[in-house]
Design an enzyme around this catalytic site. Sequence first.
Site, PDB file in Angstrom:
ATOM      1  N   ASP A 282       0.855  -1.191   0.000  1.00 40.03           N
ATOM      2  CA  ASP A 282       0.000   0.000   0.000  1.00 40.03           C
ATOM      3  C   ASP A 282       0.887   1.236   0.000  1.00 40.03           C
ATOM      4  O   ASP A 282       2.005   1.213   0.526  1.00 40.03           O
ATOM      5  CB  ASP A 282      -0.915   0.009   1.219  1.00 40.03           C
ATOM      6  CG  ASP A 282      -2.109   0.954   1.034  1.00 40.03           C
ATOM      7  OD1 ASP A 282      -3.202   0.460   0.665  1.00 40.03           O
ATOM      8  OD2 ASP A 282      -1.945   2.172   1.244  1.00 40.03           O
ATOM      9  N   ASP A 330      -7.231  -3.819  -5.493  1.00 35.44           N
ATOM     10  CA  ASP A 330      -8.352  -3.029  -4.965  1.00 35.44           C
ATOM     11  C   ASP A 330      -7.932  -1.562  -4.855  1.00 35.44           C
ATOM     12  O   ASP A 330      -7.794  -1.025  -3.768  1.00 35.44           O
ATOM     13  CB  ASP A 330      -8.757  -3.585  -3.581  1.00 35.44           C
ATOM     14  CG  ASP A 330      -9.981  -2.883  -3.010  1.00 35.44           C
ATOM     15  OD1 ASP A 330     -10.716  -2.234  -3.776  1.00 35.44           O
ATOM     16  OD2 ASP A 330     -10.210  -2.991  -1.782  1.00 35.44           O
ATOM     17  N   CYS A 370     -13.860   0.882  -7.574  1.00 32.33           N
ATOM     18  CA  CYS A 370     -14.857   1.567  -6.755  1.00 32.33           C
ATOM     19  C   CYS A 370     -15.199   2.924  -7.359  1.00 32.33           C
ATOM     20  O   CYS A 370     -15.778   3.776  -6.704  1.00 32.33           O
ATOM     21  CB  CYS A 370     -14.368   1.709  -5.313  1.00 32.33           C
ATOM     22  SG  CYS A 370     -12.842   2.644  -5.170  1.00 32.33           S
TER      23      CYS A 370
HETATM   24  N1  SAH Z   1      -8.219  -3.552   0.002  1.00 35.37           N
HETATM   25  C1  SAH Z   1      -8.378  -2.627   1.104  1.00 35.37           C
HETATM   26  C2  SAH Z   1      -8.931  -1.302   0.686  1.00 35.37           C
HETATM   27  C3  SAH Z   1      -8.103  -0.579  -0.341  1.00 35.37           C
HETATM   28  S1  SAH Z   1      -8.529   1.089  -0.543  1.00 35.37           S
HETATM   29  C4  SAH Z   1      -9.252  -3.269   2.180  1.00 35.37           C
HETATM   30  O1  SAH Z   1      -9.810  -4.328   1.942  1.00 35.37           O
HETATM   31  O2  SAH Z   1      -9.371  -2.699   3.253  1.00 35.37           O
HETATM   32  C5  SAH Z   1      -7.276   1.664  -1.599  1.00 35.37           C
HETATM   33  C6  SAH Z   1      -5.895   1.743  -0.990  1.00 35.37           C
HETATM   34  O3  SAH Z   1      -4.990   2.167  -1.987  1.00 35.37           O
HETATM   35  C7  SAH Z   1      -5.713   2.699   0.171  1.00 35.37           C
HETATM   36  O4  SAH Z   1      -5.253   2.020   1.286  1.00 35.37           O
HETATM   37  C8  SAH Z   1      -4.650   3.704  -0.313  1.00 35.37           C
HETATM   38  O5  SAH Z   1      -3.716   4.058   0.707  1.00 35.37           O
HETATM   39  C9  SAH Z   1      -3.958   2.929  -1.382  1.00 35.37           C
HETATM   40  N2  SAH Z   1      -3.328   3.691  -2.476  1.00 35.37           N
HETATM   41  C10 SAH Z   1      -3.773   4.780  -3.116  1.00 35.37           C
HETATM   42  N3  SAH Z   1      -2.955   5.100  -4.143  1.00 35.37           N
HETATM   43  C11 SAH Z   1      -1.956   4.177  -4.143  1.00 35.37           C
HETATM   44  C12 SAH Z   1      -0.818   3.939  -4.964  1.00 35.37           C
HETATM   45  N4  SAH Z   1      -0.549   4.710  -6.024  1.00 35.37           N
HETATM   46  N5  SAH Z   1      -0.044   2.895  -4.675  1.00 35.37           N
HETATM   47  C13 SAH Z   1      -0.314   2.088  -3.633  1.00 35.37           C
HETATM   48  N6  SAH Z   1      -1.375   2.255  -2.837  1.00 35.37           N
HETATM   49  C14 SAH Z   1      -2.187   3.284  -3.081  1.00 35.37           C
END
Ligand code: SAH
Length: 426
Positions: A282, A330, A370
């Site tokens: 993340d 995700d 989403c």
């Molecule tokens: N799968 C998670 C929810 C993911 S929400 C669950 O089940 O709880 C999307 C996530 O992407 C967030 O945690 C955010 O910090 C991360 N994010 C956003 N942009 C990103 C990037 N460029 N690289 C890696 N992570 C990213």
Amino acid sequence: MPDTPLAAESSPATAPAAARVVLKPRKALPFYGRHPWVRDSAIDRIEPTSIASEHLLDLDGQVVDLLNEKGRFIARGYYNSQSRIAVRLFTWSAEEPLDEVLLRRRLAAAIGLRRQLGLEPPPGDSARERSATRLVFSEADGLSGLVVDRYGEHLVVQVTSLAFAQRVEAIVTLLRELLAPKSVVLRTEKSTAVVEGVELAEGKVWGELPAGALTIEEHGLAYEVDLHEGQKTGFYLDQRENRKAAAAYVRGGRVLDMFSYTGGFALCAAKLGGASEVLGIDGSKRAVAQANRNAELNGLASVRFEVGDGFKTLERLAAEGAQFDMVILDPPKFARNRSGVNQALMAYHRLNRSAVQLLPAGGVLITCSCSGSVTREDFQLMLSGVAQKSGRELQILDQRGAAADHPVSATCLETEYLKFFVCRVV
Ligand code: SAH
């Protein structure tokens, strides 16, 4: 039943609205169809016309009646001159005042649905303390602009409309009456200030927060939730059932959980799916630290989380020839509106194409979007493009949406935003 379309024919309101919003000719159809958003561009005029345009701001957040071009009542809602959604509609009955009684009834109905789903144990029940559920989901619960999540005995309220921003106190009072929470925390989305023209202070608005970390349980796994600093309201409750659905395909394999936040999919893959190894990535340091603590909290030594950019990490892993049996994607919302869809689809394509490279024949790709403005069909076509470009067949094994405490309103399909696909890479 107060909400009958026939009521549109009936006599004037019992409680007079502050003003009447008259639609342009041929603009009324969606609202007879009960769509709750009246765009600025559909409005012909506001009556009484004595309200000069510079005084429209005074009307913001007030109750207005929506009339067709012939002056006939259609519906009643809250006005906001600063939003592209100029009126959010709440009732289609001329007899039904838009007041706290209506809000209370809607809140109670929303809570009733979660009880029906088995997601809302009654106050005092021991299962309540560690459960979490979305109690109110905006338009899908007839409460456009309001989201309420319950984490154990604590509530997080997210307001996305000016009208509810003005009524936070009343909402909190009603929630306390209906749910007897230990605390109520207010969260806002940055975009709300811009889109609705309202600034709200965040933080605890009532009660006592837990002294230490708040822990919830999902599918027998414990997760610490930060109600103040966490993303969204603290946890992605919408993916609850999808985490379990994904875990069913793990069967002891190696899993990459990309965009792992606090570890929802990863921990589920380890515990429910018996994954031999899980790597979560993340971009948020805070989320990764929390995810590692959550892995520890559940005694899952096969799971680790690292900070990294989703796109770059996938490309690096592919270049290194890394292989997994399952890749979960995700990502955050890529498109804010329809004009951002093409760019979003390109980003989804890039991610999914890299993910496919990490999967052997028979490997499973779990891929989500989403972005509400990206339709299910758009997403399927993107997957079809990935299959074509990568020369790998993708078999779609399952398609899902958000959990049932995030219902989709058949009259406001914008409430359908989450797409979740299970694909087998051949
Ligand atoms: N799968 C998670 C929810 C993911 S929400 C669950 O089940 O709880 C999307 C996530 O992407 C967030 O945690 C955010 O910090 C991360 N994010 C956003 N942009 C990103 C990037 N460029 N690289 C890696 N992570 C990213």
